[in-house]
Design a protein around this motif. Structure first.
Motif, PDB file in Angstrom:
ATOM      1  N   LEU A   1       0.589  -1.186  -0.293  1.00 56.36           N
ATOM      2  CA  LEU A   1      -0.306  -0.403   0.291  1.00 56.36           C
ATOM      3  C   LEU A   1       0.637   1.761  -0.220  1.00 56.36           C
ATOM      4  CD1 LEU A   1      -2.993  -0.930   3.045  1.00 56.36           C
ATOM      5  CD2 LEU A   1      -3.228  -0.301   0.135  1.00 56.36           C
TER       6      LEU A   1
ATOM      7  N   GLN B   1       5.406   1.666  -4.282  1.00 54.10           N
ATOM      8  CA  GLN B   1       3.916   0.747  -6.045  1.00 54.10           C
ATOM      9  C   GLN B   1       5.798   0.207  -6.256  1.00 54.10           C
ATOM     10  OE1 GLN B   1       3.400   4.373  -8.314  1.00 54.10           O
ATOM     11  NE2 GLN B   1       2.152   2.381  -9.964  1.00 54.10           N
TER      12      GLN B   1
ATOM     13  N   SER C   1       3.295   5.439  -2.281  1.00 53.08           N
ATOM     14  CA  SER C   1       1.874   5.410  -3.387  1.00 53.08           C
ATOM     15  C   SER C   1       1.271   5.950  -2.237  1.00 53.08           C
ATOM     16  CB  SER C   1       2.166   3.869  -4.006  1.00 53.08           C
ATOM     17  OG  SER C   1       0.520   3.429  -4.266  1.00 53.08           O
ATOM     18  N   HIS C   2      -0.404   6.112  -2.595  1.00 48.10           N
ATOM     19  CA  HIS C   2      -1.142   6.598  -1.481  1.00 48.10           C
ATOM     20  C   HIS C   2      -0.474   7.611  -1.159  1.00 48.10           C
ATOM     21  CE1 HIS C   2      -3.988   2.836  -2.484  1.00 48.10           C
ATOM     22  NE2 HIS C   2      -2.265   2.207  -2.707  1.00 48.10           N
ATOM     23  N   ARG C   3      -0.421   8.474  -1.489  1.00 48.98           N
ATOM     24  CA  ARG C   3       0.195   9.782  -0.807  1.00 48.98           C
ATOM     25  C   ARG C   3      -0.917  10.563  -0.136  1.00 48.98           C
ATOM     26  NH1 ARG C   3       3.799  10.487  -6.269  1.00 48.98           N
ATOM     27  NH2 ARG C   3       6.225   9.407  -4.950  1.00 48.98           N
ATOM     28  N   ARG C   4      -1.695  10.367  -0.777  1.00 50.49           N
ATOM     29  CA  ARG C   4      -2.651  11.463  -0.366  1.00 50.49           C
ATOM     30  C   ARG C   4      -3.906  10.499   0.944  1.00 50.49           C
ATOM     31  NH1 ARG C   4      -6.761  11.851  -5.439  1.00 50.49           N
ATOM     32  NH2 ARG C   4      -5.541  10.297  -5.391  1.00 50.49           N
ATOM     33  N   GLU C   5      -2.950   9.614   0.495  1.00 53.30           N
ATOM     34  CA  GLU C   5      -3.671   8.641   2.120  1.00 53.30           C
ATOM     35  C   GLU C   5      -3.504   8.767   3.129  1.00 53.30           C
ATOM     36  OE1 GLU C   5      -4.086   7.980  -0.768  1.00 53.30           O
ATOM     37  OE2 GLU C   5      -5.687   6.828  -1.787  1.00 53.30           O
TER      38      GLU C   5
END
Length: 138
Positions: A86, A89, A96-100
């Protein structure tokens, strides 16, 4: 008819259920403590909720809290590959999923700051607890 005994034990399922059930116990015991009168008043009036005194609810909450740390740690250890997938990448090894991740970090940091500085809405929770401990039960 399914044969439950023939199914192998799943560490992952056990970790998920232990963390989940412990969390539910923490939520219930935490609410009981919030709405309970202060320790002195609880003792004086013999306050109980579901047959447990305030001291017993506090002991239960502490015990479940410590065990939750164990269960959550076991859960993270078993699911570490999923967590890293998660976060990173696989093809480019970039975050990955920087915003989250950012949203989670900012939210938790903000909650910590609000609680430490005793600002709303964190202070509202303390006020609500104080209302029940000192105001409601007198």
């Amino acid at each position: 008819m399914t044969q439950l005994a023939s199914q192998p034990f799943s560490n992952r399922a056990a970790a998920v259920f232990l963390a989940g059930f412990t969390f539910l116990g923490l939520a219930v015991s935490g609410l009981a403590i919030v709405f309970a009168p202060s320790g002195r008043i609880a003792t004086e009036i013999g306050w109980r909720l579901l047959f447990l005194s305030r001291a017993q609810w506090e002991s239960l909450h502490l015990t479940l809290g410590v065990f939750f740390l164990f269960a959550a740690g076991w859960h993270v250890w078993l699911h570490w590959p999923v967590i890293t997938n998660l976060l990173w990448q696989a093809s480019t090894r970039t975050l990955s999923h920087r915003r989250e991740v950012g949203l989670a970090l900012v939210t938790v940091s903000l909650l910590i700051a609000l609680a430490v500085l005793d600002l709303p809405p964190a202070s509202w929770l303390s006020d609500l607890s104080d209302l029940f401990k000192r105001g409601f039960w007198r």
